[in-house]
Design a protein around this motif. Structure first.
Motif, short mmCIF file in Angstrom:
data_model
loop_
_atom_site.label_atom_id
_atom_site.label_comp_id
_atom_site.label_asym_id
_atom_site.label_seq_id
_atom_site.Cartn_x
_atom_site.Cartn_y
_atom_site.Cartn_z
N ASP A 127 -7.71 30.01 69.92
CA ASP A 127 -7.39 29.85 71.35
C ASP A 127 -6.99 31.18 71.99
OD1 ASP A 127 -8.02 27.21 71.56
OD2 ASP A 127 -6.00 26.49 71.20
N GLY A 128 -7.71 32.24 71.62
CA GLY A 128 -7.47 33.53 72.25
C GLY A 128 -6.37 34.35 71.62
N SER A 129 -5.71 33.84 70.58
CA SER A 129 -4.63 34.57 69.91
C SER A 129 -5.13 35.07 68.55
CB SER A 129 -3.41 33.66 69.72
OG SER A 129 -2.38 34.33 69.04
N ARG A 156 5.20 33.44 74.36
CA ARG A 156 3.90 33.88 74.87
C ARG A 156 2.84 32.79 74.71
NH1 ARG A 156 4.99 38.96 71.58
NH2 ARG A 156 6.03 40.39 73.03
N ASN A 157 2.87 32.12 73.54
CA ASN A 157 1.90 31.05 73.30
C ASN A 157 2.08 29.92 74.31
OD1 ASN A 157 0.38 32.03 71.18
ND2 ASN A 157 1.80 31.28 69.63
N ASN A 180 -0.56 27.26 68.62
CA ASN A 180 -1.86 27.46 67.99
C ASN A 180 -2.18 26.39 66.96
OD1 ASN A 180 -1.11 30.91 68.11
ND2 ASN A 180 -2.65 29.93 69.36
N GLN A 230 -1.03 28.11 81.15
CA GLN A 230 -2.04 28.66 82.05
C GLN A 230 -3.43 28.10 81.73
OE1 GLN A 230 -1.42 32.84 81.22
NE2 GLN A 230 0.01 33.10 82.94
N GLN A 231 -3.72 27.96 80.43
CA GLN A 231 -5.04 27.50 80.01
C GLN A 231 -5.29 26.04 80.41
OE1 GLN A 231 -5.87 28.18 75.85
NE2 GLN A 231 -7.56 26.72 75.79
N ARG A 280 0.78 31.01 77.66
CA ARG A 280 -0.69 31.11 77.64
C ARG A 280 -1.34 29.73 77.70
NH1 ARG A 280 -3.69 31.43 73.14
NH2 ARG A 280 -1.86 31.99 71.90
N TYR A 281 -0.78 28.77 76.95
CA TYR A 281 -1.37 27.43 76.96
C TYR A 281 -1.11 26.70 78.27
CZ TYR A 281 -2.95 27.47 72.13
OH TYR A 281 -3.62 27.74 70.96
N ASP A 314 6.64 35.66 70.42
CA ASP A 314 5.29 35.13 70.20
C ASP A 314 5.21 33.66 70.57
OD1 ASP A 314 3.92 37.35 69.47
OD2 ASP A 314 4.11 37.04 67.30
#
Length: 477
Positions: free
Chosen positions: A376-378, A15-16, A316, A22-23, A19-20, A12
């Motif tokens: 934030d999408g999670s 993944r965070n 997050n 990319q964001q 994801r961040y 997790d």
């Protein structure tokens, strides 16, 4: 915790981060760094982390404070100064030394980046004007920001360099003025519509140890992880002194000018790297101003904590306090794609007997009755509202990820579902619980007999589990 759970948690986290990254790729990040941190053991690690952020594709701008270094230089030359209305007041002959001290700090930052093979540049992109004489008081060498050379700054960023801003501005004739580094950081981020503004300050923890935390503001790891602008106002009002409380807080910088006496560049003033309450108020008000000017998020973090910067960007909950306008944490309807995340959040509660087990099949049939809370999408929390033919509705499956357990998300979910039940003309909402009855009673639910449950729900109740029943009469709300 078994090996599977450990791997799940690590996955997790990874993944965070992905994801961040990319964001925030190509995002603009402005960082105010207190010059006290240059002498701290974590300084080089902060520089390395900032380089990592730059390598991840973010555009980085540094605004170092220089107040402590200016103090040292003026003191060694026996030049007096004083502070008035947050400004350093000196005679004109002090300005060459102030400018030297400001550029000395910026050069130290630039040298540190060079040591990590990053190209940083110091520029004179700030046009300033003298603050002048106000109410009969001459502010001398203190200046205010008049204009920023935004096109030049963007060119430096587009070329992959890291711009560094000394706390000096020049007027059209080339006369230098001493300006506030914190205000400069806010102005740069506002003019560029930056994605993030960081205040990296020693001891800047907004925690219940130092402040009164309003009930509507959640905490996590003994710190407020995030506040919207309305919550910032609530926080400041809750922490005003009795004298200040008698005044009308007009949500403007006038509050700061009246109540604070901070250094011109807003750097830490104590040897133990403490941070004053007034300084926190100043950062919060500058954060509000930046957000209202188009900056997406402002972060106040403790610069003495190693790793606080990447943790704040790529997780997050981060490491400090985030101020925001846009939707950071929001409630939405659950979708089929959320089923794995919801089952994962529920698992600890199922294992401890708080919740009944749910299956993928059940959620495929009932997911439209559930909502989720995402950051934030999670997905970080969930709850359901199950309708019954007699007009009652059941709040079920309330679960909040342990990392967010003190942020007040649970009450927000309940409040949201109660409002939804009212709109759907439900006559009553009820819950069944084995271990959280006190929590629901605190939210206004009243214990009652299971005989008040819908017939369909009574059939599912078992004496083995012995769930308590609580209800809330919608008609009385």
């Amino acid at each position: 915790m078994d090996k599977t759970e450990i791997i799940h948690q690590k996955a997790d986290l990874i993944r965070n981060v992905i994801r961040y990254i990319q964001q925030f790729k190509n995002a603009t990040v402005v960082v105010y760094i207190d010059n006290s941190l240059i002498d701290s053991p974590v300084f080089i690690n902060h520089i390395k982390d900032l380089c990592f952020i730059h390598d991840a594709g973010l555009k980085l701008i540094l605004v170092p404070g220089a107040s402590r270094r200016i103090d040292e230089v003026l003191k060694s030359s026996n030049i007096p100064w004083k502070f008035y209305d947050n400004c350093r007041i000196t005679e004109p002959d002090a300005m060459p030394l102030i400018k030297m001290a400001a550029f000395d700090v910026s050069n130290q930052i630039m040298t540190a980046f060079a040591g990590q093979k990053k190209t940083a540049v110091i520029g004179n992109w700030v046009r300033a004007r003298g603050k002048g004489v106000i109410n009969g008081f001459d502010y001398g060498t203190t200046g205010e920001i008049d204009k920023l050379e935004i096109d030049s700054i963007r060119t430096v960023l587009d070329n992959g360099f890291i711009p560094i801003f000394p706390c000096i501005g020049w007027n059209l004739s080339g006369k230098p003025y001493n300006i506030s580094s914190m205000q400069l950081a806010e102005q740069i981020s506002s003019h560029l519509k930056a994605d993030k503004l960081f205040f990296l300050v020693p001891g800047a923890d907004i925690s219940p140890d130092q402040f009164n935390i309003p009930e509507n503001i959640g905490i996590s790891d003994n710190c407020i992880p995030a506040m919207n602008l309305s919550e910032v106002d609530d926080f400041i009002k809750a922490n005003l002194s009795p004298t200040d409380s008698a005044q009308t807080y007009n949500q403007s910088e006038e509050f700061l000018h009246t109540n604070n006496r901070l250094e011109a560049n807003n750097d830490s003033q104590s040897e133990d790297f403490g941070v004053s309450r007034e300084k926190v108020f100043m950062m919060l008000n500058l954060a509000k101003k930046a957000c209202l000017s188009g900056v997406k998020r402002v972060h106040i973090i403790n610069g003495l904590i190693d790793g606080s910067v990447p943790c704040e960007i790529f997780s997050n909950l981060g490491s400090g306090t985030m101020i925001y306008v846009n939707s950071y944490g929001n409630i939405r309807n659950m979708g089929i794609e959320d089923i794995p995340a919801v089952l994962s959040i529920m698992k600890p509660f199922v294992d401890s007997g708080i919740l009944l087990p749910r299956t993928k099949k059940m959620f495929h049939e009932q997911y439209k009755n559930y909502i989720v809370y995402e950051i934030d999408g999670s997905v970080k929390a969930t709850a359901g509202l199950i309708p019954y033919p007699d007009g009652q509705m059941e709040i079920a499956g309330v679960a909040v990820d342990s990392s967010c357990s003190h942020m007040g998300i649970g009450p927000k979910l309940i409040e949201y579902l109660i409002e939804r039940a009212k709109k759907e003309n439900a006559k009553r909402v009820f819950v069944l619980t084995t271990q959280t009855s006190d929590w629901f009673e605190h939210l206004g639910f009243i214990p009652c007999s299971k005989d008040l449950l819908p017939i369909e729900r009574q059939k599912k109740w078992t004496p083995e589990r012995g769930s308590k029943v609580l209800f809330l009469d919608i008609g009385n709300l």
